[in-house]
Design a protein around this motif. Structure first.
Motif, PDB file in Angstrom:
ATOM      1  N   ARG A 181     -26.223   0.598 -45.084  1.00 28.42           N
ATOM      2  CA  ARG A 181     -25.672   0.869 -43.761  1.00 28.42           C
ATOM      3  C   ARG A 181     -26.089   2.250 -43.253  1.00 28.42           C
ATOM      4  O   ARG A 181     -26.051   3.225 -43.993  1.00 28.42           O
ATOM      5  CB  ARG A 181     -24.147   0.748 -43.775  1.00 28.42           C
ATOM      6  CG  ARG A 181     -23.680  -0.698 -43.816  1.00 28.42           C
ATOM      7  CD  ARG A 181     -22.203  -0.824 -43.505  1.00 28.42           C
ATOM      8  NE  ARG A 181     -21.869  -2.242 -43.313  1.00 28.42           N
ATOM      9  CZ  ARG A 181     -21.541  -3.067 -44.289  1.00 28.42           C
ATOM     10  NH1 ARG A 181     -21.487  -2.614 -45.520  1.00 28.42           N
ATOM     11  NH2 ARG A 181     -21.264  -4.333 -44.046  1.00 28.42           N
ATOM     12  N   LEU A 250     -26.224  -1.913 -39.834  1.00 31.04           N
ATOM     13  CA  LEU A 250     -27.377  -2.586 -40.412  1.00 31.04           C
ATOM     14  C   LEU A 250     -28.277  -3.125 -39.303  1.00 31.04           C
ATOM     15  O   LEU A 250     -27.793  -3.714 -38.328  1.00 31.04           O
ATOM     16  CB  LEU A 250     -26.928  -3.741 -41.313  1.00 31.04           C
ATOM     17  CG  LEU A 250     -26.165  -3.344 -42.582  1.00 31.04           C
ATOM     18  CD1 LEU A 250     -25.499  -4.566 -43.207  1.00 31.04           C
ATOM     19  CD2 LEU A 250     -27.097  -2.676 -43.588  1.00 31.04           C
ATOM     20  N   GLN A 258     -28.823  -5.850 -34.802  1.00 25.78           N
ATOM     21  CA  GLN A 258     -27.752  -6.002 -35.781  1.00 25.78           C
ATOM     22  C   GLN A 258     -27.464  -7.490 -35.972  1.00 25.78           C
ATOM     23  O   GLN A 258     -27.283  -8.216 -34.999  1.00 25.78           O
ATOM     24  CB  GLN A 258     -26.498  -5.276 -35.285  1.00 25.78           C
ATOM     25  CG  GLN A 258     -25.296  -5.425 -36.204  1.00 25.78           C
ATOM     26  CD  GLN A 258     -24.095  -4.678 -35.675  1.00 25.78           C
ATOM     27  OE1 GLN A 258     -24.085  -3.455 -35.629  1.00 25.78           O
ATOM     28  NE2 GLN A 258     -23.074  -5.403 -35.242  1.00 25.78           N
TER      29      GLN A 258
END
Length: 436
Positions: A181, A250, A258
């Protein structure tokens, strides 16, 4: 004369006591039953099988099968009794559990070098030169308190919150991407990507999945830190998207966007052959886990080497407490064996008992304790529970624990067979070495 105590007469404790006694040394074997019972045991016999009566597959191309063959080479009272009282079970080694445990109990009670003491141990004895602690997943509350003091309170867990682990070879890596992340880290997580439609389908099956009924002594398990993934899902369709399936931070390199949802897989060993599903502890029945989790596109054809669970299971964080010889780092005269070390399954529990017994015998003879080769299933298990990692989750014997072969072999069964043959040769050498 040096004094030895084995605490606990389950599979591991029975193996350890027998190994030491067979080498001509006296050992005190402590078992609290029937003075004090557990919620799972039904008799006062040693090596009682409290769940299934199967010790796993016989084939050396299965983790349990290979481990049992290794145990034979080391001399196992558990396998000797299992062979004598086996019952038909296809490719598995199953036993008449009453005759099996009675045989082991009588053998140990009648051994001239074993003194059986039926009492609950509530403190670490200080009048022994060597102690093997093999009290198992249902260690009594009083002794658990002493183990907390011995190992450090943060190193003793009382409940398993186990997420499924998959064989990395069976993951479809085209259906996701490696990354952490917000770009932090070095890409340690594989993110299995789901579209909104795929998430909807997964969610609907997850909340309908059939669960394992809780036993009375497991009622206290559900606290916020280890809620089953299906319980989280029942709180609302968006809950998982803010929890274990959160896509925030992400970016899918294929789309530059995403994802709608992700399931993160984290490396369980240094080679990355084992990948655990982050945050997916579950009470779903095993067939349901396989069915539902294979709805995740990257896991459509996944092989699960360990399935998820949440249950009562006292175990230490061996990677912080133990050496690969099963000795404590802080107190080398104290060894641990069995499920309390973080191994799972009957065979694994018994095998660590053999190893602990072997190493006590060597120290009694003034020799250095040994570590089994990592190419063996026993060695792979020991390495897994003792190598550095932030948190240990219990592990059963499986081929992903073994190092790769020197050459590439595409056929999976052939590859397992070659690894098994290598393991058995190396275990033969280890069996000769420990006696010298």
């Amino acid at each position: 004369m040096k004094k030895v105590a084995v605490i606990g007469a389950g599979l591991a404790g029975s193996e350890a006591a027998y190994k030491i006694a067979q080498e001509g040394f006296n050992v005190d074997l402590y078992e609290m039953r029937p003075v004090k019972t557990t919620p799972a045991h039904r008799t006062d016999r040693f090596a009682e099988l409290v769940c299934s009566n199967s010790l796993g597959g016989r084939e050396i191309t299965t983790g349990a099968g290979l481990l049992k063959e290794e145990m034979k080479k080391l001399g196992s009272i558990v396998l000797e009794a299992a062979q004598e009282y086996s019952v038909p079970a296809g490719g598995a080694l199953a036993v008449d559990r009453e005759k099996f445990s009675t045989k082991i109990t009588e053998t140990l009670e009648n051994h001239p070098n074993i003194k059986v003491i039926r009492k609950e141990i509530t403190d670490i004895p200080d009048n022994y030169d060597f102690i093997i602690i093999a009290t198992g997943p249902l260690t009594s509350e009083e002794f658990s308190k002493k183990l907390q003091e011995l190992t450090g309170a943060e190193h003793l867990y009382f409940y398993d919150a186990i997420a499924p682990t998959v064989d990395a070879e069976t993951v479809d890596f085209s259906r996701g991407f490696w990354g952490d992340r917000y770009g932090k880290g070095e890409g340690d997580y594989f993110n299995c990507v789901l579209t909104e439609e795929e998430y909807e389908r997964f969610y609907e099956e997850l909340i309908k999945g059939e669960q394992v009924p809780l036993k009375d002594f497991e009622r206290a398990v559900f606290f916020e830190g280890c809620l089953p993934v299906e319980e989280m899902a029942r709180r609302g369709k968006q809950t998982l998207l803010f929890g274990p399936m959160k896509p925030v931070g992400l970016t899918d390199p294929k789309t530059g966007k995403q994802p709608f949802a992700v399931v993160q897989l984290r490396k369980e060993n240094r080679e990355g052959t084992l990948l655990s599903m982050v945050g997916f502890q579950t009470k779903l029945k095993y067939p349901e886990q396989k069915r539902i989790f294979r709805l995740i596109p990257a896991l459509e054809n996944a092989t699960f080497v360990r399935l998820g669970s949440i249950h009562r299971n006292t175990f230490i964080q061996s990677q912080k407490v133990l050496k690969p010889t099963l000795q404590m780092k802080k107190y080398p005269n104290i060894l641990f064996a069995g499920q309390i070390t973080g191994v799972e399954g009957y065979a694994a529990s018994a095998a660590t008992g053999i190893l602990a017994g072997i190493n006590v015998v060597r120290m009694l003879k003034g020799k250095e304790p040994l570590v089994p080769p990592e190419t063996t299933m026993l060695g792979g298990l020991v390495r897994y529970i003792t190598e550095p990692k932030e948190e240990l989750q219990p592990m059963n014997p499986n081929f992903a624990l073994l190092p790769d072969l020197d050459r590439k072999v595409k056929d999976k069964r052939k590859r397992k067979l070659l690894k098994a043959e290598r393991a058995l040769k190396d275990m033969e050498r280890f069996a000769e070495e420990w006696r010298n």
